[in-house]
Enzyme design. Sequence first.
Site, PDB file in Angstrom:
ATOM      1  N   CYS A 175       0.838  -1.206   0.000  1.00 16.10           N
ATOM      2  CA  CYS A 175       0.000   0.000   0.000  1.00 16.10           C
ATOM      3  C   CYS A 175       0.871   1.254   0.000  1.00 16.10           C
ATOM      4  O   CYS A 175       0.614   2.201  -0.744  1.00 16.10           O
ATOM      5  CB  CYS A 175      -0.923  -0.018   1.219  1.00 16.10           C
ATOM      6  N   CYS A 176       1.924   1.265   0.825  1.00 13.67           N
ATOM      7  CA  CYS A 176       2.839   2.411   0.860  1.00 13.67           C
ATOM      8  C   CYS A 176       3.555   2.586  -0.477  1.00 13.67           C
ATOM      9  O   CYS A 176       3.800   3.709  -0.926  1.00 13.67           O
ATOM     10  CB  CYS A 176       3.862   2.235   1.977  1.00 13.67           C
TER      11      CYS A 176
ATOM     12  N   CYS B  64       7.303   4.268   6.378  1.00  8.27           N
ATOM     13  CA  CYS B  64       6.366   4.123   5.270  1.00  8.27           C
ATOM     14  C   CYS B  64       6.989   3.402   4.084  1.00  8.27           C
ATOM     15  O   CYS B  64       6.281   2.875   3.238  1.00  8.27           O
ATOM     16  CB  CYS B  64       5.835   5.490   4.834  1.00  8.27           C
TER      17      CYS B  64
ATOM     18  N   CYS C   4      -3.944   3.654   9.230  1.00  6.56           N
ATOM     19  CA  CYS C   4      -2.729   3.095   9.851  1.00  6.56           C
ATOM     20  C   CYS C   4      -2.164   3.967  10.963  1.00  6.56           C
ATOM     21  O   CYS C   4      -0.999   3.824  11.347  1.00  6.56           O
ATOM     22  CB  CYS C   4      -1.663   2.848   8.788  1.00  6.56           C
TER      23      CYS C   4
ATOM     24  N   CYS D 156      -1.392   8.045   7.387  1.00  4.06           N
ATOM     25  CA  CYS D 156      -2.681   7.755   6.780  1.00  4.06           C
ATOM     26  C   CYS D 156      -3.687   7.369   7.867  1.00  4.06           C
ATOM     27  O   CYS D 156      -3.335   6.762   8.883  1.00  4.06           O
ATOM     28  CB  CYS D 156      -2.552   6.627   5.764  1.00  4.06           C
TER      29      CYS D 156
END
Length: 240
Positions: A116-117, A223, A200, A197
């Site tokens: 995702c990062c 991240c 998270c 985010c």
Amino acid sequence: MPLKELAERRNLLHRKSDAQTVLRHALDDQSIGPVALVSSFGAESVVLLHMISEIDKATPVIFLDTEMLFPETLTYQRDVAAYLGLSDVGIASPDRGDVLTEDVDGILHLADTDACCDLRKSRPLERALEGFGGWITGRKQFQNGQRAQLPLYEKDGRRIKVNPLASWSAQDLKAYMDKHDLPRHPLVAQGYPSIGCMPCTTRVSAHEDPRAGRWRGSEKTECGIHFGTDGRAARVVAAE
């Protein structure tokens, strides 16, 4: 000059320099080339943003909008940019096609936070930094063990990364913000001393490390923004 040698020479040159001097010289360093400030507009970001505004309000600033940020961060970004008169703030977002292919439901972070990062931060940053020879970060040595030896200058793939606040403490940051009466991120007062985010990031209690709320319950502490020797963004997990 090889970038590693350039970084080493700049670290030697600025071993006694204050953050403002490091920042001013980095922005005008012909050996590095064009430089941008990459800012999360998070809890402590206003310090570097204010320094930049006092040097040159037209300095390129890159804001990574992962499209999963707190609404308060988006509002804060707009308000701070306007307050400081920053005239060149670019917003880097994930590629729409990549999102539709890899995270159409917006739940990739539940299965693979590193992926995702990579999708929402590393790749957009790589695109945004095209044409720049260096970039400025707000990382500090006190933030976690991985950053304890953080230098002012470091080789980062094809670029130089500059960390003007590397040696600053949390007290230094607060003192600077108080001295210049800078606007605080509204979530700090709500128990978020480190803001990423929304999915998270959790609140942090008084006895915890300020970054304990980032990816809580996992070994991940960063991240993953990182450039390898090939100059491409790569994911980095905490154990590396």
